[in-house]
Design a protein around this motif. Structure first.
Motif, PDB file in Angstrom:
ATOM      1  N   ASN A  55      -7.532  -4.913   6.408  1.00 59.46           N
ATOM      2  CA  ASN A  55      -6.275  -4.605   5.889  1.00 59.46           C
ATOM      3  C   ASN A  55      -5.445  -5.405   6.577  1.00 59.46           C
ATOM      4  OD1 ASN A  55      -3.954  -4.044   4.797  1.00 59.46           O
ATOM      5  ND2 ASN A  55      -4.202  -1.788   4.844  1.00 59.46           N
ATOM      6  N   PRO A  56      -4.728  -6.712   5.679  1.00 61.86           N
ATOM      7  CA  PRO A  56      -3.940  -7.463   6.483  1.00 61.86           C
ATOM      8  C   PRO A  56      -2.382  -6.877   7.183  1.00 61.86           C
ATOM      9  CG  PRO A  56      -4.233  -8.147   4.223  1.00 61.86           C
ATOM     10  CD  PRO A  56      -4.809  -6.794   4.193  1.00 61.86           C
ATOM     11  N   THR A  57      -2.189  -5.426   7.030  1.00 61.00           N
ATOM     12  CA  THR A  57      -1.184  -4.972   7.533  1.00 61.00           C
ATOM     13  C   THR A  57      -1.558  -4.304   8.877  1.00 61.00           C
ATOM     14  OG1 THR A  57      -1.473  -2.878   6.335  1.00 61.00           O
ATOM     15  CG2 THR A  57       0.179  -4.574   5.633  1.00 61.00           C
ATOM     16  N   LYS A  58      -2.864  -4.438   9.087  1.00 63.31           N
ATOM     17  CA  LYS A  58      -3.650  -3.875  10.337  1.00 63.31           C
ATOM     18  C   LYS A  58      -4.544  -4.947  11.216  1.00 63.31           C
ATOM     19  CE  LYS A  58      -5.852   0.304  11.984  1.00 63.31           C
ATOM     20  NZ  LYS A  58      -6.949   1.243  11.881  1.00 63.31           N
ATOM     21  N   SER A  59      -5.120  -5.654  10.383  1.00 68.84           N
ATOM     22  CA  SER A  59      -6.218  -6.566  11.119  1.00 68.84           C
ATOM     23  C   SER A  59      -5.562  -7.836  11.231  1.00 68.84           C
ATOM     24  CB  SER A  59      -7.436  -6.504  10.118  1.00 68.84           C
ATOM     25  OG  SER A  59      -7.960  -7.717  10.442  1.00 68.84           O
TER      26      SER A  59
ATOM     27  N   ILE B 167      -4.722 -10.873   8.199  1.00 69.96           N
ATOM     28  CA  ILE B 167      -3.428 -11.370   7.947  1.00 69.96           C
ATOM     29  C   ILE B 167      -3.461 -13.015   8.157  1.00 69.96           C
ATOM     30  CG2 ILE B 167      -2.522 -11.109  10.490  1.00 69.96           C
ATOM     31  CD1 ILE B 167       0.114 -10.687   9.334  1.00 69.96           C
TER      32      ILE B 167
ATOM     33  N   LYS C 240       4.786 -11.284   9.412  1.00 71.80           N
ATOM     34  CA  LYS C 240       4.300 -10.061   9.724  1.00 71.80           C
ATOM     35  C   LYS C 240       5.159  -9.033   8.896  1.00 71.80           C
ATOM     36  CE  LYS C 240       1.829 -10.578  14.105  1.00 71.80           C
ATOM     37  NZ  LYS C 240       1.672 -10.128  15.460  1.00 71.80           N
TER      38      LYS C 240
ATOM     39  N   VAL D 293       4.397  -6.833   5.601  1.00 69.15           N
ATOM     40  CA  VAL D 293       4.172  -5.438   5.581  1.00 69.15           C
ATOM     41  C   VAL D 293       5.096  -4.759   4.337  1.00 69.15           C
ATOM     42  CG1 VAL D 293       5.088  -3.389   6.748  1.00 69.15           C
ATOM     43  CG2 VAL D 293       3.578  -5.117   8.093  1.00 69.15           C
ATOM     44  N   ALA D 294       6.261  -5.467   4.339  1.00 74.71           N
ATOM     45  CA  ALA D 294       7.078  -5.434   3.107  1.00 74.71           C
ATOM     46  C   ALA D 294       6.558  -5.381   1.667  1.00 74.71           C
ATOM     47  CB  ALA D 294       8.440  -6.079   3.247  1.00 74.71           C
TER      48      ALA D 294
ATOM     49  N   TRP E  16       3.198  -6.678   0.651  1.00 72.65           N
ATOM     50  CA  TRP E  16       1.713  -6.569   0.473  1.00 72.65           C
ATOM     51  C   TRP E  16       1.345  -5.629  -0.533  1.00 72.65           C
ATOM     52  CZ3 TRP E  16      -2.595  -9.586   0.858  1.00 72.65           C
ATOM     53  CH2 TRP E  16      -3.879  -8.941   0.694  1.00 72.65           C
ATOM     54  N   ALA E  17       1.723  -4.322  -0.119  1.00 70.42           N
ATOM     55  CA  ALA E  17       1.153  -3.210  -0.878  1.00 70.42           C
ATOM     56  C   ALA E  17       1.810  -3.064  -2.417  1.00 70.42           C
ATOM     57  CB  ALA E  17       1.782  -1.881  -0.294  1.00 70.42           C
ATOM     58  N   LYS E  18       3.077  -3.852  -2.496  1.00 68.46           N
ATOM     59  CA  LYS E  18       4.020  -3.595  -3.937  1.00 68.46           C
ATOM     60  C   LYS E  18       3.084  -4.730  -4.674  1.00 68.46           C
ATOM     61  CE  LYS E  18       7.715  -2.149  -4.292  1.00 68.46           C
ATOM     62  NZ  LYS E  18       8.716  -1.820  -3.578  1.00 68.46           N
TER      63      LYS E  18
ATOM     64  N   ALA F  26       8.058   0.066   1.356  1.00 64.65           N
ATOM     65  CA  ALA F  26       6.851   0.293   1.171  1.00 64.65           C
ATOM     66  C   ALA F  26       6.075   1.665   1.847  1.00 64.65           C
ATOM     67  CB  ALA F  26       5.888  -0.907   1.924  1.00 64.65           C
TER      68      ALA F  26
ATOM     69  N   ASP G 274       6.712   4.078  -1.180  1.00 56.77           N
ATOM     70  CA  ASP G 274       5.572   3.876  -2.150  1.00 56.77           C
ATOM     71  C   ASP G 274       4.336   4.542  -1.694  1.00 56.77           C
ATOM     72  OD1 ASP G 274       7.192   2.348  -3.474  1.00 56.77           O
ATOM     73  OD2 ASP G 274       6.407   0.563  -2.717  1.00 56.77           O
TER      74      ASP G 274
ATOM     75  N   GLY H 270      -8.448   0.500   1.429  1.00 53.93           N
ATOM     76  CA  GLY H 270      -7.244   0.218   2.502  1.00 53.93           C
ATOM     77  C   GLY H 270      -6.351  -0.713   2.225  1.00 53.93           C
ATOM     78  N   SER H 271      -6.862  -1.811   1.537  1.00 58.21           N
ATOM     79  CA  SER H 271      -5.846  -3.012   1.861  1.00 58.21           C
ATOM     80  C   SER H 271      -5.073  -3.032   0.496  1.00 58.21           C
ATOM     81  CB  SER H 271      -6.594  -4.294   2.033  1.00 58.21           C
ATOM     82  OG  SER H 271      -7.701  -4.383   1.255  1.00 58.21           O
ATOM     83  N   VAL H 272      -5.387  -2.299  -0.543  1.00 53.53           N
ATOM     84  CA  VAL H 272      -4.603  -2.148  -1.807  1.00 53.53           C
ATOM     85  C   VAL H 272      -4.089  -1.008  -2.317  1.00 53.53           C
ATOM     86  CG1 VAL H 272      -5.820  -4.113  -2.853  1.00 53.53           C
ATOM     87  CG2 VAL H 272      -6.676  -2.003  -3.296  1.00 53.53           C
TER      88      VAL H 272
ATOM     89  N   PRO I  44      -1.778   2.008  -1.106  1.00 51.63           N
ATOM     90  CA  PRO I  44      -0.836   2.455  -0.057  1.00 51.63           C
ATOM     91  C   PRO I  44      -1.080   3.963   0.043  1.00 51.63           C
ATOM     92  CG  PRO I  44       0.568   1.627  -1.623  1.00 51.63           C
ATOM     93  CD  PRO I  44      -0.871   1.520  -2.203  1.00 51.63           C
TER      94      PRO I  44
ATOM     95  N   ASP J 213      -1.920   2.070  10.485  1.00 49.12           N
ATOM     96  CA  ASP J 213      -1.406   0.680  10.677  1.00 49.12           C
ATOM     97  C   ASP J 213      -0.286   0.523  11.561  1.00 49.12           C
ATOM     98  OD1 ASP J 213      -3.053   0.307   8.489  1.00 49.12           O
ATOM     99  OD2 ASP J 213      -1.349  -0.441   7.221  1.00 49.12           O
TER     100      ASP J 213
ATOM    101  N   GLY K  60      -3.065  -1.115  15.569  1.00 44.76           N
ATOM    102  CA  GLY K  60      -3.686  -2.244  14.812  1.00 44.76           C
ATOM    103  C   GLY K  60      -3.354  -3.634  15.567  1.00 44.76           C
ATOM    104  N   ASN K  61      -3.674  -4.548  14.843  1.00 47.96           N
ATOM    105  CA  ASN K  61      -3.531  -5.857  15.606  1.00 47.96           C
ATOM    106  C   ASN K  61      -2.186  -6.711  15.227  1.00 47.96           C
ATOM    107  OD1 ASN K  61      -5.708  -6.211  17.546  1.00 47.96           O
ATOM    108  ND2 ASN K  61      -7.086  -6.087  15.930  1.00 47.96           N
ATOM    109  N   VAL K  62      -1.484  -5.978  14.268  1.00 46.82           N
ATOM    110  CA  VAL K  62      -0.448  -6.857  13.676  1.00 46.82           C
ATOM    111  C   VAL K  62       1.015  -6.244  13.839  1.00 46.82           C
ATOM    112  CG1 VAL K  62       0.523  -7.358  11.290  1.00 46.82           C
ATOM    113  CG2 VAL K  62      -1.981  -7.318  11.613  1.00 46.82           C
TER     114      VAL K  62
END
Lengths: 387, 306
Positions: free
Chosen positions: A204-208, A212, A374, A378-379, A381-383, B83, B86, B250-252, B254, B262, B266-268
């Motif tokens: 998940n790009p918000t975590k990995s 990202i 980043k 985070v703001a 991606w999900a939307k 987010a 949501d 996980g990635s789509v 929320p 997260d 995490g790494n971000v």
């Protein structure tokens, strides 16, 4: 009423006393011994270079005396870390304790803070650059300059030596050539209808960090820049809408089953899988997309309160020796000293030839650009991907 | 009960002196309190202290450079915006829908088994439910991916993709959740269904009630507390689920648990621990609200069981 109250406070006091004793006992049995002094008269945990140990022999002797090294979040199948740990351990007769191999950079920082002063705290860290920078600002790392210090490009290290980049690679497209007739070579290719339900990220790009990076690369391929990651988010939103993108996090297991036949990941991981899969009859092809070239490095740092300060410094010297750098190369990662090693011939030619091909020199976003990307991700991606 | 412990704990000053003949009343209560002490200690250490830590983490911020901690509402404000909001909404929606479906389907299944009056079948279903209710997380996600994923066995066999099926949607995730929520409901509701005596049904039938009237006027009101309790339990289970969703969508999609992970590890993201605590506090508040709705209703329905 009064008596009820006093009874309750008594109970609370008992609980507090109990937890306090436990905490004290835990702290006591984990207490760290004083660091020994090196031949040059400097405590090992204050040594800033090889000279403080009176050269390599002094460092090896000091490290052997400690006999152990605590590493954290180093997966054996990631950039050849398994072999690197084994080689180091055998070469110097030092036992390597590997903790939480599948953890993340923030797990490492947490471990440094929570295990402070205990002998199981991590000695050395392998971090995403942003975590290396923020950790250094918090004063968690010991400054140390390895023998090869001057050969590390200035943009790849902290001027004070609190962190230094070690290895990295490019975002790449891995593809199961047995299931996919024509493997995609670029981000533009990924939009083709023939790849419906086939394209995955490795997290998940918000975590990995690698996921990202793939979004960043997609941004570069679609008119974005280091300052603007939004086109990358839009790209994946469009892929999701067309059904090409599947949200399963790709792992070797999902690749093997054919669930994620196209997977965006670091080139060294995809190339490592290719080697691993060849034995199982899977033809895993790796391409670095020419339209979205994005490279990034990971950083090394030494815990300021490392329980084995000499072993920690020896580990760094080992990683930045030709032997250590070639071991990363063997894991298809691009070690930071590679350009110089190709020039002076110390890089193994066959390993260099095995790297996925890429033209041109990589460039990197600044920390500020990274932070902004980043925050935007985070703001938004999900939307962008919802529905 | 015969007189049990006559030992009056001397350390408890307010214990009334034992009255002859009713010696059990007071001491029994204090020894019961004593027996509950390990539980109270456990709750304090493993629920109370983390709860305090979450609360403190949610309303404070630590300056990383100077190492000073100050009170702030930033984390809480951020946790209910953008987010994060949501994620909270979609978590609640998903949990409400799956819990409602789980209650209905689980009750129907349990009723079918109980009504069958086959002890073998009943034991089988209850045992299987016990196992399946605890089968979650990544293994479950992968079992579904292998069966109903894009190149899953069933998907390819039945051409489900052409029929519009996709596992990686909220609907797909709901199906996976139901896999462990329905068995959980069976476990909760089966004993209550046993409590519906056949005589009641016979009596209702003698008075000329139809099957529907029996359920509307007798069956469901009596089952009410158990159904509500089951709903709350299922809601909580779905609301707190993490690993299954993380592996699948996980990635789509929320979800608040994913957002906490997260922010925390995490790494971000860097330095988002406060937001994670605030999100956790939001979850506790949501769970608390659900309980607040449930308890009065349960008390009202419970009078049918007297």
């Amino acid at each position: 009423m009064h008596s009820v109250f006093s009874r309750r406070t008594g109970r609370v006091a008992a609980v507090l006393a109990l937890s306090l004793t436990t905490a004290l006992a835990a702290a006591a049995c984990g207490a760290k011994e004083e660091a020994p002094t090196t031949p040059a008269g400097v405590a090992a945990d204050k040594a800033v270079s090889l000279a403080d140990f009176g050269g390599m022999d002094g460092l090896i002797a000091a490290a052997k005396k400690e006999g152990q090294l605590n590493v954290i979040t180093l997966p054996p199948d990631w950039a050849n870390y398994g072999e690197i740990i084994d080689t180091f351990s055998k070469k110097y007769g030092i036992k390597v304790n590997s903790d939480n191999p599948d953890g993340s950079s923030s797990d490492e920082i947490t471990a440094v803070k929570t295990l402070k002063g205990q002998d199981r705290a991590p000695d050395v860290l392998d971090l995403g650059v942003a975590f290396a920078i923020s950790g250094a600002q918090e004063g968690l790392f010991a400054p140390y300059k390895v023998a090869a210090w001057d050969k590390i490009p200035a943009s790849q290290k902290d001027a004070e030596g609190r962190w230094f980049n070690d290895y990295g690679g490019y975002v790449s497209i891995g593809c199961d050539a047995k299931r996919i007739a024509v493997c995609p070579q670029t981000f533009a290719d990924l939009k083709k209808p023939e790849y419906k339900g086939k394209v995955a990220l490795n997290g998940n790009p918000t975590k990995s960090g690698s996921a990202i990076a793939a979004v960043y690369a997609a941004a570069l391929a679609n008119g974005g820049s280091f300052d603007n990651i939004q086109p990358g988010i839009d790209f994946f939103a469009a892929l999701h809408k067309s059904g090409n993108f599947i949200p399963v996090e790709s792992t070797p297991a999902t690749v093997e089953k054919g669930e994620t036949p196209i997977s965006l990941d670091w080139d060294y991981l995809n190339a490592g899988y290719a080697k691993q899969f060849a034995a199982k009859g899977i033809d895993w092809k790796v391409a670095i997309p020419a339209d979205g070239k994005y490279a990034n490095f990971y950083s090394q740092a030494i815990n300021l309160d490392a329980p084995h300060p000499a072993a920690a410094r020896l580990w760094e010297e080992f990683l930045y020796s030709a032997e250590g750098q070639n071991l990363w190369l063997k894991g298809f990662a691009r070690p930071v000293l590679l350009p110089g090693m190709i020039t002076d011939g110390s890089a193994q030619a066959d390993l260099v030839a095995a790297l996925p091909k890429v033209d041109g020199e990589p460039s990197f976003p600044t920390p500020a650009q990274n932070d902004k990307a980043k925050a935007d991700l985070v703001a938004n991606w999900a939307k962008a991907l919802a529905g | 009960m015969p007189t049990v412990a006559t030992t009056v704990s001397p350390s408890v000053p307010d214990t009334a002196p034992a009255v002859s003949g009713r010696a059990g009343a007071r001491p029994r209560r204090s020894s019961a309190t004593l027996a509950a002490l390990p539980l109270l200690v456990f709750v304090t250490v493993f629920f109370g202290l983390p709860m305090v830590a979450v609360g403190v983490g949610a309303v404070t911020v630590t300056d990383r450079a100077t190492d000073t901690t100050t009170l702030t509402a930033d984390n809480l404000t951020r946790s209910v915006q953008g987010a994060y909001l949501d994620a909270l909404t979609s978590s609640i929606n998903l949990s409400l829908i799956t819990a409602a479906l789980g209650v209905v389907l689980g009750t129907l299944l349990a009723q079918a088994v109980v009504a069958s009056r086959l002890p073998g079948l009943r034991n089988l279903v209850v045992t299987a439910s016990g196992v399946l209710a605890n089968f979650g997380g990544v293994p479950l996600a992968f079992a579904f991916i292998a069966t109903l994923g894009i190149s899953g066995v069933m998907t390819e066999l039945l051409n489900l993709t052409e029929a519009g099926w996709s596992l990686y949607t909220p609907a797909g995730l709901a199906v996976v959740y139901l896999y462990f929520l329905i068995p959980l409901m069976v476990l909760v509701i089966a004993p209550a269904l046993d409590g519906l005596r056949p005589q009641w049904r016979e009596a209702a039938a003698n008075c000329g009630a139809t099957g529907w009237q029996f359920w509307r006027l007798i069956g469901l009101p009596v089952l009410g507390p158990s159904l509500l309790g089951g709903f709350v339990l299922l809601f909580g289970t779905a609301f707190a689920a993490y690993a299954t969703a993380a592996a699948m969508v996980g990635s789509v999609l929320p979800l608040v648990t994913l957002q906490i992970a997260d922010a925390l590890s995490g790494n971000v993201l860097i330095g988002q621990e406060g937001v994670a605590s605030a999100l956790a506090l939001d979850m506790v508040i949501v769970a608390g609200l659900v309980m607040a709705v449930y308890l009065p209703l349960q008390r009202r329905s419970a009078r049918w069981l007297r």
